[in-house]
Write a protein that holds these residues in place. Structure first.
Motif, short mmCIF file in Angstrom:
data_model
loop_
_atom_site.label_atom_id
_atom_site.label_comp_id
_atom_site.label_asym_id
_atom_site.label_seq_id
_atom_site.Cartn_x
_atom_site.Cartn_y
_atom_site.Cartn_z
N PRO A 133 0.71 -1.07 0.04
CA PRO A 133 0.09 -0.08 -0.11
C PRO A 133 0.89 1.48 -0.05
CG PRO A 133 -0.05 -1.01 2.04
CD PRO A 133 0.50 -2.00 1.15
N LEU A 134 2.08 1.09 0.57
CA LEU A 134 2.87 2.57 0.60
C LEU A 134 3.40 2.65 -0.87
CD1 LEU A 134 5.08 1.93 3.74
CD2 LEU A 134 3.58 3.67 3.30
N ILE A 135 3.40 1.47 -1.69
CA ILE A 135 4.08 2.03 -3.02
C ILE A 135 2.69 2.40 -3.69
CG2 ILE A 135 4.74 0.70 -5.01
CD1 ILE A 135 6.15 -1.39 -3.43
N LEU A 136 1.87 2.04 -3.85
CA LEU A 136 0.71 2.49 -4.33
C LEU A 136 0.32 3.94 -3.78
CD1 LEU A 136 -1.89 -0.61 -4.23
CD2 LEU A 136 -0.69 0.12 -6.27
N TRP A 137 0.29 4.36 -2.53
CA TRP A 137 0.22 5.64 -2.08
C TRP A 137 1.19 6.69 -2.94
CZ3 TRP A 137 -3.74 8.35 0.08
CH2 TRP A 137 -3.31 9.43 0.76
N TYR A 138 2.45 6.42 -2.82
CA TYR A 138 3.20 7.20 -3.39
C TYR A 138 3.49 7.21 -4.60
CZ TYR A 138 4.57 8.40 1.45
OH TYR A 138 4.62 8.65 2.74
#
Length: 509
Positions: free
Chosen positions: A491-496
């Motif tokens: 989710p961090l990758i998708l968020w950023y």
């Protein structure tokens, strides 16, 4: 013509009307654009009774509930055999590998079915594909009940699973067809409420049937229910796929006026292509999404992990109670209620919460930004983080409570919060895919379901050896550590980087 890229933030994608929705950009537009091109067949920008987004709420819930009830039966059939595997194996002379194969091959079929069914629904419409898949599933599920050899049972299970897989491809597409992004969480929560029960209720029903009647009634009873659902679908379900509805409108205009210039955006896009070319591009779309779209790769990987863990728990939960706690098969099946309650609580809390957070973040963004992009799919992501923490912690509790034979309530609490956490983390992933790939949602969902079903098929195959080698404690801990490793970076990758991935995404056509 609007860009083919998913959620391409260009002015052409802004849609005027009472329910502005970036998803309708390929098929709906403003009055000024229609005035410029009177032969372009689109929905009325203010209100159109044929536009699924403008349907009355009752009609929207009707098609949602039909899919939900259909999903309940098809998912229940995937697990209903679990408590009766030893009985079936004895009657049909199956070894342990063959009996597990009879259970899990259904899931293998649900990996490949959506790859065909999803794209076909984007050519021939949701309604036609739903009806055909319903009939196909009914025929082969009945065949399972009359199987007299292990070969026939395994083959019929695979073919039944192929028909059942339609719900995985159609559900996301239909929800995206009729509900606006602000209602995504609520609609997903209501839709998932009944199918989520299927996976957990299946072993409960199967356990009582295995103890009190022939295992064949597992298939005959679900076939009776399926026949009822076919009747309900034929009388209730209406076509929701907007391009097909507009295509029908354009064909009617051409017949009435004799003017062949009336066309939809989709027809103009494909006008220079042969029917075979269009079909070929559609059928390869899910695999192209898996191979070339990072958003699908990331969401599919994390979703598949959670799905695989769920089916490890489903396939081994009864063994824990029978082997460790020495309970009967019937009583062991009742513990699946904890899993069902966890998933229900996750869907009913997660859905409204996702909508609330989404609206708050949208309002904050609108107040501080003048970007042209109406809806930001990345606003689905924050809800994933609590679920990514709750599920691993609950797996620790479940594993070690089972290892040391603590009170049954402690084990069930661990199972409840494991299912709850995975549901809280999984729902935003589904909403994110629907929002991002609005033009071809069914193909995108088919791509993610491909990996989901593969892990659901493969993970239970090694689960018995894992528990034998590590015990319940370290097995639960291993799954929990893996959940933490997978659950937070994705989710961090998708968020950023999600917006950059969307901007660079190749056309889904």
């Amino acid at each position: 013509m609007a860009s083919d890229k998913p959620n391409d933030p260009t002015p052409d994608r802004i849609v005027a009307g009472t329910q502005p929705d970036v998803e309708m950009a390929p098929i709906a537009n403003t009055e000024s654009k229609q005035d410029r091109d009177p032969y372009l067949v689109v929905f009325n920008s203010e209100y159109d009774a044929e536009n699924p987004k403008d349907w009355p709420a009752g009609r929207k819930w009707a098609v949602t509930d039909v899919l939900s009830a259909t999903g309940f039966n098809r998912i229940m059939v995937s697990t209903i055999m679990a408590p009766a595997l030893s009985t079936i194996a004895k009657e049909l002379d199956m070894n342990s590998t063959e009996s597990v194969m009879a259970l899990s091959i259904y899931l293998l079929a649900t990996a490949f079915g959506p790859l065909f069914i999803g794209p076909l629904s984007e050519i021939y419409g949701r309604k036609r594909i739903l009806h055909l898949s319903n009939l196909w599933f009914l025929i082969w599920n009945i065949a399972c009940g009359f199987a007299t050899t292990k070969e026939l049972l395994i083959a019929a299970r695979f073919l039944a699973g192929f028909g059942a897989s339609a719900v995985y491809a159609l559900a996301g597409g239909v929800l995206g067809d009729v509900w606006s992004p602000e209602q995504r969480g609520k609609s997903l929560g209501v839709y998932l409420l009944i199918p989520l029960l299927g996976a957990a209720v299946g072993p409960i029903i199967g356990g009582f049937m295995a103890a009190r009647t022939t295992w064949r009634w597992m298939f005959w009873s679900t076939s009776i229910f399926q026949a009822v659902m076919i009747f309900v679908a034929f009388t209730t379900f209406r076509e929701t796929y907007a391009p097909l509805i507009l295509r029908t409108r354009a064909e009617k205009l051409r017949q009435e006026t004799g003017d062949q210039q009336y066309q939809t955006v989709e027809e103009r896009h494909h006008s220079h292509k042969s029917a075979l070319s269009v079909l070929g591009r559609a059928l390869t779309r899910p695999m192209r999404l898996i191979m070339f779209h990072p958003i699908i790769q990331i969401t599919a990987a994390i979703s598949a992990f959670y799905y695989g863990i769920l089916y490890i728990l489903l396939s081994t939960f009864s063994d824990l109670w029978v082997d460790k706690y020495h309970q009967s098969v019937e009583i062991s099946g009742l513990h699946y209620i904890a899993l069902a309650l966890g998933e229900m609580a996750g869907s009913q809390i997660g859905g409204p919460l996702m909508d609330y957070l989404y609206r708050r973040m949208q309002a904050a963004r609108d107040a501080s930004s003048r970007t042209l992009e109406l809806y930001v799919p990345e606003f689905r992501i924050p809800l994933m983080f609590p679920g990514a923490l709750i599920a691993p912690l609950a797996l620790f509790l479940y594993g070690w409570a089972g290892q040391y034979r603590l009170h049954w309530l402690v084990v069930d609490v661990g199972m409840f919060f494991t299912a709850f956490g995975m549901q809280i983390a999984g729902m935003p992933l589904t909403a994110y895919v629907i929002d991002t790939y609005a033009e071809h949602t069914s193909s995108a969902m088919a791509a993610t379901q491909f990996l989901n079903s593969l892990t659901a098929f493969l993970f239970p195959l090694f689960a018995p050896k894992m528990y034998d080698a590590l015990g319940y404690g370290w097995s639960g801990s291993s799954m929990a550590f893996a959940g933490l490793i997978f659950g937070f970076p994705a989710p961090l990758i998708l968020w950023y980087f999600g917006s950059k991935f969307r901007a660079k995404a190749q056309s889904t056509y």
